[in-house]
Design a protein around this motif. Sequence first.
Motif, short mmCIF file in Angstrom:
data_model
loop_
_atom_site.label_atom_id
_atom_site.label_comp_id
_atom_site.label_asym_id
_atom_site.label_seq_id
_atom_site.Cartn_x
_atom_site.Cartn_y
_atom_site.Cartn_z
N GLN A 18 0.58 2.04 -15.94
CA GLN A 18 1.72 1.16 -15.67
C GLN A 18 1.42 -0.27 -16.11
O GLN A 18 2.33 -1.03 -16.42
N HIS A 66 0.86 -1.19 0.00
CA HIS A 66 0.00 0.00 0.00
C HIS A 66 0.90 1.23 0.00
O HIS A 66 1.93 1.24 0.68
N LYS A 120 -4.18 5.05 -8.66
CA LYS A 120 -4.66 4.11 -9.66
C LYS A 120 -5.19 4.89 -10.87
O LYS A 120 -4.85 4.60 -12.01
N LYS A 121 -5.99 5.92 -10.58
CA LYS A 121 -6.60 6.68 -11.68
C LYS A 121 -5.56 7.44 -12.48
O LYS A 121 -5.63 7.53 -13.69
N ARG A 171 -1.38 4.29 -12.17
CA ARG A 171 -1.22 2.83 -12.17
C ARG A 171 -1.86 2.14 -13.36
O ARG A 171 -1.36 1.14 -13.82
N ARG A 172 -2.97 2.71 -13.86
CA ARG A 172 -3.60 2.06 -15.03
C ARG A 172 -2.64 2.05 -16.19
O ARG A 172 -2.56 1.11 -16.96
N SER A 208 2.18 12.05 -10.19
CA SER A 208 1.78 11.69 -8.83
C SER A 208 2.17 12.79 -7.84
O SER A 208 1.50 12.98 -6.82
N GLU A 263 -4.38 5.58 -2.63
CA GLU A 263 -4.19 4.44 -3.53
C GLU A 263 -5.15 4.55 -4.72
O GLU A 263 -4.76 4.31 -5.87
N SER A 264 -6.38 4.96 -4.45
CA SER A 264 -7.34 5.01 -5.57
C SER A 264 -7.01 6.19 -6.50
O SER A 264 -7.16 6.10 -7.70
N TRP A 304 5.29 9.73 -14.70
CA TRP A 304 4.50 9.17 -13.59
C TRP A 304 4.88 9.84 -12.28
O TRP A 304 4.02 10.17 -11.46
#
Length: 393
Positions: free
Chosen positions: A341, A273, A334-335, A338-339, A303, A330-331, A299
């Motif tokens: 990645q 996490h 992701k948006k 991470r998608r 971030s 974390e969410s 990235w």
Amino acid sequence: MTFDVVVIGAGPAGALAARETSRHGLSTLLVDKASFPRFKVCGCCLNDQASALLGRVGLGSLPIDSGGIALEKLSLFQDERRVDLPISGGVSLSRETLDHLLVEKAKEAGATFRSSCRAEILSRDPGEDRHRAIGLHVGKEETKVRASIVLVADGLGGATLSNLDEVEVRVNSQSRIGAGIVTEISAGEIEKGQIFMACGADGYVGAVRLEEKVAGRPRIALAAALDRDAVRRVGSPGRLGSRILEASGFSGATDLSELNWIGTPTLTRGPGHPGAHRILAFGDAAGYVEPFTGQGMEWAMTSAVEVASFAREIIARGGGWNGLEVREWESRLKKTVRRRQVLCRGVSKLLRSPRLLRGAIQILSLGRGQFSWSRPILGLVGWQGNLPGKKRN
Ligand SMILES: Cc1cc2nc3c(=O)[nH]c(=O)nc-3n(C[C@H](O)[C@H](O)[C@H](O)COP(=O)(O)OP(=O)(O)OC[C@H]3O[C@@H](n4cnc5c(N)ncnc54)[C@H](O)[C@@H]3O)c2cc1C
């Protein structure tokens, strides 16, 4: 001393986050264990989306104004195969220059910066719920500061999170290692504005011209992702890297083999996490894939902007921490990051199969007139692909 935010690590992620939290009016301390300006293993290519992001935060002209070179061509090599893809919107700039400039921008915005200062997050004190304590080590001296929020951007090799009992860091067992160097040797082999990417079964090596430190003396950044077993077999990252370059027809490769290439830890890693109590991780510290698509800095900076705005929201609602913040972070990660990645992970897998790679190179080289397969494929990984023969400024 107590700050709203302490940022650990002054790479593109940490420096930009510190600039943004300062611009949001939060008291910010930025620390880095290295003495700045410093070298960092990296291909040194900012892609189209990284340049656009810098533009959105008012720093769009920074790379080119600092001597960065506009990227015009991606040359992919595998054995005797070669494909040249026209690109635009990206810039090559040494990390020594880029990271130093971003730190200067953070200072201009009001952040306090301490270099040669290693930070360590101290164990959670149950009696102290409003802050997190951080130990700062400069030489043998140790001081303690407190922060409402600790932003961790200590990169791929950082141990800030893994040193905490609260966080588990996962490493992919198949992971490659990184290696790189900046050198004047064989720099003439690379055209200005070209990304030279040599792919082999044991890894890949990228080379790009950097801004000149001394006028008329070109320098290149070499950066590689290499199989650990193959490095052991061959003896050193430099030898393996130069073999991969040589197989692609890079004529100055043998001159590079005995140079002291700097290595990195395993590339594919990250915490379960991205944070813990009053701690949020971002940039490479939040998880990293592999560098082939050249998206790491984008990235990291994306971030950074997001975490700075999240930190502002937390402080604006009173600075309380109810335990759901890490999940929310974390969410958001992701948006924003991470998608994308996931796609890079797919490309990294493809690179391990010489047959699939050959197919991909063939597809990329297809295209006539108004259409080329390379454009949508490059677009997916954050690069602006041009039509053959056309240049976009
Ligand atoms: C071989 C290779 C090639 C690459 N090529 C490209 C490319 O061409 N384009 C691209 O966009 N990306 C590329 N990347 C990825 C890119 O380098 C990273 O994604 C990017 O540097 C991440 O930035 P960051 O700020 O998160 O971390 P970093 O840039 O690693 O910065 C982390 C900082 O934290 C500091 N630090 C660590 N621990 C502590 C501590 N305890 N206290 C204080 N400071 C600490 C370090 O000194 C360092 O300055 C490449 C990576 C590799 C390995």
